[in-house]
Motif scaffolding. Structure first.
Motif, short mmCIF file in Angstrom:
data_model
loop_
_atom_site.label_atom_id
_atom_site.label_comp_id
_atom_site.label_asym_id
_atom_site.label_seq_id
_atom_site.Cartn_x
_atom_site.Cartn_y
_atom_site.Cartn_z
N GLY A 89 0.79 -1.22 0.00
CA GLY A 89 0.00 0.00 0.00
C GLY A 89 0.82 1.27 0.00
N VAL A 90 2.14 1.14 0.09
CA VAL A 90 3.02 2.32 0.03
C VAL A 90 2.93 2.92 -1.38
CG1 VAL A 90 5.42 3.09 0.15
CG2 VAL A 90 4.55 1.41 1.81
N LYS A 91 2.96 4.23 -1.47
CA LYS A 91 2.73 4.90 -2.75
C LYS A 91 3.88 4.77 -3.73
CE LYS A 91 -1.36 6.43 -1.64
NZ LYS A 91 -2.56 5.85 -2.29
N THR A 92 5.12 4.81 -3.23
CA THR A 92 6.27 4.83 -4.15
C THR A 92 7.28 3.75 -3.77
OG1 THR A 92 7.62 6.38 -2.85
CG2 THR A 92 5.99 7.33 -4.38
N TRP A 93 8.02 3.32 -4.79
CA TRP A 93 9.09 2.37 -4.55
C TRP A 93 10.23 2.99 -3.76
CZ3 TRP A 93 8.17 -2.54 -5.05
CH2 TRP A 93 7.21 -2.97 -5.98
N GLU A 94 10.42 4.29 -3.90
CA GLU A 94 11.48 4.97 -3.14
C GLU A 94 11.24 4.81 -1.64
OE1 GLU A 94 11.45 6.71 -7.19
OE2 GLU A 94 9.90 6.23 -5.71
N LYS A 95 9.99 5.07 -1.24
CA LYS A 95 9.66 4.95 0.18
C LYS A 95 9.72 3.50 0.63
CE LYS A 95 6.19 6.33 3.60
NZ LYS A 95 4.89 7.02 3.81
N LEU A 96 9.24 2.59 -0.20
CA LEU A 96 9.27 1.17 0.15
C LEU A 96 10.71 0.68 0.28
CD1 LEU A 96 6.96 -1.57 -1.31
CD2 LEU A 96 9.40 -2.00 -1.03
N ASN A 97 11.56 1.06 -0.65
CA ASN A 97 12.94 0.63 -0.61
C ASN A 97 13.67 1.16 0.63
OD1 ASN A 97 16.01 1.54 -1.94
ND2 ASN A 97 15.40 -0.60 -1.93
N GLY A 98 13.44 2.43 0.94
CA GLY A 98 14.04 2.99 2.14
C GLY A 98 13.58 2.27 3.39
N GLY A 99 12.30 1.90 3.42
CA GLY A 99 11.77 1.14 4.55
C GLY A 99 12.37 -0.24 4.65
N MET A 100 12.60 -0.87 3.49
CA MET A 100 13.22 -2.19 3.48
C MET A 100 14.63 -2.15 4.08
SD MET A 100 11.65 -4.90 2.34
CE MET A 100 10.16 -5.38 1.47
#
Length: 367
Positions: A263-274
């Motif tokens: 549900g995260v909007k962008t891959w940038e945010k998802l990647n940083g979270g990973m």
């Protein structure tokens, strides 16, 4: 800068105090920096893009090809009706140990005095011989092996893209073979981070590939048409599709974190979270890093006889030691990481196939 004397890697972390020392050490920072460097190198790069490996990376790929041949030469044995790890894995593991020195001798630029040190990380990258299991700790061993090669300047920063897209992805394919053929048990309770039974780093590098993609969004992991069309290009989508091929239930049940972060909007945010999650849930969790191996290239920062960090750990801060000598921490979700056998999803699928008399391994519900 590397040590002038190679030493065989050993475990050093046996308490929270040891863990705290590690977390503030140069070795921890080296691992963080290396994973981050690899992550950033593959932003926007597809698996199908033309990536020309250096002669050294080609040699490393050749080493992995030989490991794959060891699997082909070591078929699983008849393990009765057991749904747990196949004993033939130990034969494969012993073959890797036997050939490790000669395999490393084929890597150009690797000083002979470091071969035995690197061989420990390499051999421990494929699974645990005793428990016949695999988890994120073994994946960390492989990354540590690559980091050692980097610290020795055998591979360079310029190799980073090829290291991820060629070497790491080849490693992923081989570990899938091991998990499928030998029914390796997950080293943890169906994936302690809620991602996958076995892996973590593939989701880091895979999400980095998708950073900045014009059309594909994280929620696309629920679209089978997108998975089919783009899994050849992106690790993240490829591995999601692989998980779906094994288990019939929704990601919500067997990989809840993957479902949540879609549900995260962008891959940038998802990647940083990973990345943050990896550093917090793998590198900073005692039940995982108690198994980390320290040598001359990835040293533990203080002597083993340091009084401050060698005080008893049993019962302190919620830590207890099981019958296998492994540490567990209340509230960290790793209570059954050791000792309690967890059946392989592949074994369960095969058992279901035999029971129903079907010709192919079929997907199973998450159990």
């Amino acid at each position: 800068m590397t040590s002038s004397t190679s030493t065989l890697p050993t475990k050093r972390i046996v308490s929270r105090a040891h863990l705290d020392v590690f977390l503030s050490s140069p070795t921890h920072q080296d691992i963080v920096n290396f994973v981050t460097e690899l992550n950033n190198s593959v932003e926007g790069v597809k698996l199908t893009d033309s990536v020309t490996p250096s002669p050294t990376v080609e040699a490393i790929l050749g080493v992995l090809d030989e490991v794959e041949e060891f699997i082909n030469a070591t078929p699983p044995v008849d393990n009765g009706k057991s749904r747990f790890g196949n004993p033939a894995f130990r034969t494969f593991y012993d073959l890797v140990v036997e050939k490790a020195a000669s395999l490393h001798a084929k890597i150009p630029g690797l000083a002979p005095e470091y071969i035995n040190e690197l061989a420990v990380y390499f051999c421990e990258s494929w699974g645990n011989r005793t428990r016949v299991d695999y988890g994120s700790g073994m994946e960390l061993n492989f990354l540590s092996w690559l980091l050692c090669l980097r610290k020795l300047d055998v591979i360079t920063k310029q190799d980073s893209i090829a290291v991820v897209m060629k070497v790491f992805w080849k490693y992923m394919k081989i570990t899938r073979m091991l998990q499928t053929i030998y029914w390796l048990e997950p080293a943890g309770s169906h994936g302690a981070q809620g991602l996958d039974d076995y892996h973590f780093a593939v989701f880091i590098f895979g999400s980095s590939q998708l950073r900045g993609h014009k059309y594909i969004r994280p929620k696309a992991i629920h679209d089978e048409d997108i998975l089919e069309q783009f899994s050849k290009d992106y690790m993240y989508l490829s591995y999601i599709r692989y998980i779906n091929s094994i288990k019939t239930a929704s990601l919500r049940w067997h990989s809840p974190m993957l479902d949540d972060i879609s549900g995260v909007k962008t891959w940038e945010k998802l990647n940083g979270g990973m990345l943050k999650m990896y550093f917090a849930e793998v590198l900073a969790k005692l039940p995982v890093v108690q198994h980390f191996l320290f040598g001359s290239l990835l040293p533990y920062p203080v002597p083993l006889d340091d009084d401050h960090i060698n005080e008893g750990h049993e019962g302190s801060d919620g830590v207890h030691v099981d019958a296998h000598g492994h540490l567990h921490v209340r509230g960290e979700g790793f209570g059954d990481c050791c000792g309690i056998k967890i059946p392989s999803a592949f074994a369960a699928a095969e058992e279901l196939r035999k029971r129903e008399g079907e010709g192919n391994v079929r997907r199973i519900p998450f159990d």
